[in-house]
Design an enzyme around this catalytic site. Sequence first.
Site, PDB file in Angstrom:
ATOM      1  N   ASP A 195       0.840  -1.191   0.000  1.00  0.00           N
ATOM      2  CA  ASP A 195       0.000   0.000   0.000  1.00  0.00           C
ATOM      3  C   ASP A 195       0.876   1.242   0.000  1.00  0.00           C
ATOM      4  OD1 ASP A 195      -2.482  -1.185   0.136  1.00  0.00           O
ATOM      5  OD2 ASP A 195      -2.405  -1.378   2.314  1.00  0.00           O
ATOM      6  N   LYS A 217      -3.538   3.695  -2.956  1.00  0.00           N
ATOM      7  CA  LYS A 217      -4.194   4.864  -3.513  1.00  0.00           C
ATOM      8  C   LYS A 217      -3.184   5.998  -3.593  1.00  0.00           C
ATOM      9  CE  LYS A 217      -8.099   5.142  -1.191  1.00  0.00           C
ATOM     10  NZ  LYS A 217      -9.225   5.649  -0.405  1.00  0.00           N
TER      11      LYS A 217
END
Length: 411
Positions: A195, A217
């Site tokens: 991540d 993200k």
Amino acid sequence: MTTMLGVSLEGRDVLMVGGGDVTARRLERLLAEGARVRIVAPALSARTAELVAQSTATWVQRAVQDADLDGVWLVHTATGDAERDLQVAAVCESRRILCVNASDGAHGTARIAAETRAGDVIVGVVSDAGVDPRRAGRLRDAIAAQVREGRLPLRRRRSTAVGSVALVGGGPGPTDLITVRGRRLLAEADVVVADRLGPVDVLAELDPDVEVIDVGKRPGHHPVPQEEINALLVAHARRGLRVVRLKGGDPFVFGRGGEEVAACTAAGVPVDVVPGLTSVVSVPQAAGIPVTHRGTAASLHVVNGQGTITAATRAAMADGETTTVILMGVAALPRLVEAARAAGAPADRPVAIVQEGHTDRQRTLRSTLDEVVDDARRAGVSNPAVIVFGDVARAGLLLHPEQQAAGVPSP
Ligand code: SAH
């Protein structure tokens, strides 16, 4: 000369001659290997007796006889009498049975290595010269520390039929706030699925041929959908690879770790979870805020700011002795403040926002319920940040009263 041989003793008969504490120590290991152990000794030490009582090992109460060696694969002799041990070793030699002789300074045709295990790797230390258990033990411990921390090349070069997935909690960011177990699994990994949050710097330390897949993200980039992440983990493990799913904080705190475990389990892929320091606790802590504090906060309520505000959250925010910690909550701050006010929380209730905790860019905003929305806007607070509602967020909470009176600034 000695050759170190990995021997499987599972289900094999092993004779132990002598019932003292040396026998007890070795017995534990032999039992752990699944050996079928028979002890022949006139008496047992307390520890040996205890192990015999708790295990499948059997005890014959008398001195050893040649017939005791019938059908055994290995003999361990530790009678406390060097002469007797030598006699046992000699009989073993003539009958081609390997023998560990535990007498001081002596050694038989076999030796038990000082061993350390990490994952599926076993490292053993033996010596060609006379036994020296202290040296072997110290060497073993030094190697063990390196193996445990993943500082040695643990990656398999040959893939296994079925790979595996480990969900590793990476903590709030610094590479030294990930667990030792997590580090070792990273050192074993063929593929790391990472991540944006968490200890991203450890990725730079991986072997260049470890595949790193970033599913995080980033501004302007859409995150990889969860279904796709699940499929990715399963597909790589099915190719026989070791996959680490590296996550910020703890995998089971707003990390969708549960879904990944379920996906692996449903696909028949072995999956492990390694906990991590969650930002719920560690990020407030980085700003000197204890999430509970005797006399100030006796309970903790944790909220995902992107969800709906539940009755439990309203009650927590209104309760003077509860700390409410909100993750992913910067955008929801006005909504949360409104709900807290409506629930009856006082205007001067302390609120802190800790942004990028445990990094060089860490910033802490201290405010109150009434002013936090304006203060946050003015300060340009942005994600990732943890919001703390409650009296523990008061500046100076951990200072002595005289320091507070003197106006010593809080960290
Ligand atoms: N599994 C993670 C949480 C994932 S949700 C854990 O246990 O910590 C992501 C949220 O965590 C962010 O929006 C932010 O609220 C919080 N967060 C994670 N790391 C952070 C950090 N270093 N500083 C501030 N907030 C952080």
